[in-house]
Design a protein around this motif. Structure first.
Motif, mmCIF file in Angstrom:
data_model
loop_
_atom_site.group_PDB
_atom_site.id
_atom_site.type_symbol
_atom_site.label_atom_id
_atom_site.label_comp_id
_atom_site.label_asym_id
_atom_site.label_seq_id
_atom_site.Cartn_x
_atom_site.Cartn_y
_atom_site.Cartn_z
ATOM 1 N N LYS A 8 4.109 4.929 9.079
ATOM 2 C CA LYS A 8 2.817 4.909 8.396
ATOM 3 C C LYS A 8 2.651 6.162 7.558
ATOM 4 O O LYS A 8 2.282 6.096 6.397
ATOM 5 N N SER A 11 5.088 6.220 4.524
ATOM 6 C CA SER A 11 4.628 5.374 3.422
ATOM 7 C C SER A 11 3.513 6.050 2.652
ATOM 8 O O SER A 11 3.497 6.050 1.422
ATOM 9 N N ALA A 33 -2.727 2.717 5.766
ATOM 10 C CA ALA A 33 -1.524 2.831 4.943
ATOM 11 C C ALA A 33 -1.367 1.659 3.984
ATOM 12 O O ALA A 33 -0.434 1.640 3.184
ATOM 13 N N ASP A 34 -2.260 0.692 4.043
ATOM 14 C CA ASP A 34 -2.135 -0.524 3.247
ATOM 15 C C ASP A 34 -2.007 -0.234 1.758
ATOM 16 O O ASP A 34 -1.054 -0.668 1.110
ATOM 17 N N ALA A 37 1.165 1.650 0.964
ATOM 18 C CA ALA A 37 2.344 0.797 1.098
ATOM 19 C C ALA A 37 2.471 -0.132 -0.113
ATOM 20 O O ALA A 37 3.573 -0.334 -0.640
ATOM 21 N N ARG A 38 1.359 -0.688 -0.561
ATOM 22 C CA ARG A 38 1.396 -1.565 -1.743
ATOM 23 C C ARG A 38 1.851 -0.785 -2.969
ATOM 24 O O ARG A 38 2.683 -1.257 -3.740
ATOM 25 N N LEU A 40 3.649 2.022 -3.023
ATOM 26 C CA LEU A 40 5.052 2.383 -2.840
ATOM 27 C C LEU A 40 5.951 1.183 -3.137
ATOM 28 O O LEU A 40 6.981 1.315 -3.802
ATOM 29 N N CYS A 41 5.542 0.033 -2.677
ATOM 30 C CA CYS A 41 6.301 -1.194 -2.924
ATOM 31 C C CYS A 41 6.410 -1.466 -4.426
ATOM 32 O O CYS A 41 7.491 -1.767 -4.933
ATOM 33 N N VAL A 48 8.324 -2.955 1.813
ATOM 34 C CA VAL A 48 7.804 -1.849 2.616
ATOM 35 C C VAL A 48 7.232 -2.430 3.909
ATOM 36 O O VAL A 48 6.463 -3.390 3.874
ATOM 37 N N VAL A 50 5.249 -1.306 7.558
ATOM 38 C CA VAL A 50 4.476 -0.292 8.267
ATOM 39 C C VAL A 50 4.233 -0.846 9.661
ATOM 40 O O VAL A 50 3.679 -1.938 9.810
ATOM 41 N N ASP A 55 1.848 -5.082 12.623
ATOM 42 C CA ASP A 55 2.775 -4.610 11.598
ATOM 43 C C ASP A 55 2.406 -5.209 10.245
ATOM 44 O O ASP A 55 1.877 -6.321 10.165
ATOM 45 N N ARG A 64 2.891 -10.857 1.431
ATOM 46 C CA ARG A 64 2.398 -9.925 2.435
ATOM 47 C C ARG A 64 2.386 -10.640 3.778
ATOM 48 O O ARG A 64 2.077 -11.822 3.857
#
Length: 151
Positions: A8, A11, A33-34, A37-38, A40-41, A48, A50, A55, A64
């Motif tokens: 988490k 990310s 972290a949503d 993470a999006r 970063l993806c 990605v 987390v 999870d 998703r």
């Protein structure tokens, strides 16, 4: 090191956001972290994942998944999170779809944790039971026990 050691926090940190850490466990909820993470993806073009009580897996094409399998003893066993990386790699090696492979691996791993917890309530014996569960799980068992929400 502590700030970046958990998935988490990693990310969030890679996406340029602040994260709180406490040892190997993140101080932030998976939901926190949503957005990171999006981002970063999208920035990297890779799937990605987390991990946490639920999870999260995000694909560059917008798919998703949330996976609600697992057991509270899992984060109390040293190296179980690290070993998950190897399981994801094994699943990814047999699939052309990294998102599908990652969701399947996390689901399988979580269900193994649930099965291991049926025979013990202590971290040391849980580890051995978990290894046995990884070996013994059948596809039908995984399909029946999967708690996956796709969106």
């Amino acid at each position: 090191w502590e700030q970046f050691h958990s998935p988490k926090n990693l990310s969030m940190a890679l996406a340029g956001e602040a994260a709180s850490g406490k040892g190997v466990d993140a101080g932030d909820a998976v939901s926190a972290a949503d957005a990171a993470a999006r981002r970063l993806c999208q920035d990297t073009g890779v799937v990605v994942a987390v991990t946490g009580p639920v999870d999260l897996v995000i694909a560059p094409d917008g798919r998703r998944a949330e996976i609600a399998n697992g057991h509270p003893l899992m984060p109390r066993v040293t190296a179980l999170g690290c070993a998950l990386t190897g399981i994801v790699a094994a699943f990814a090696a047999t699939s052309d779809d990294a998102f599908e492979a990652t969701v399947s691996a996390l689901t399988y791993y979580g269900i193994a944790g649930e099965h291991a917890a049926m025979s013990t309530s202590h971290p040391g014996t849980f580890y051995v039971s978990f290894l046995d569960a990884l070996h013994a799980l059948e596809p039908e068992t995984v399909n029946a026990a999967a708690k996956v929400t796709l969106s």
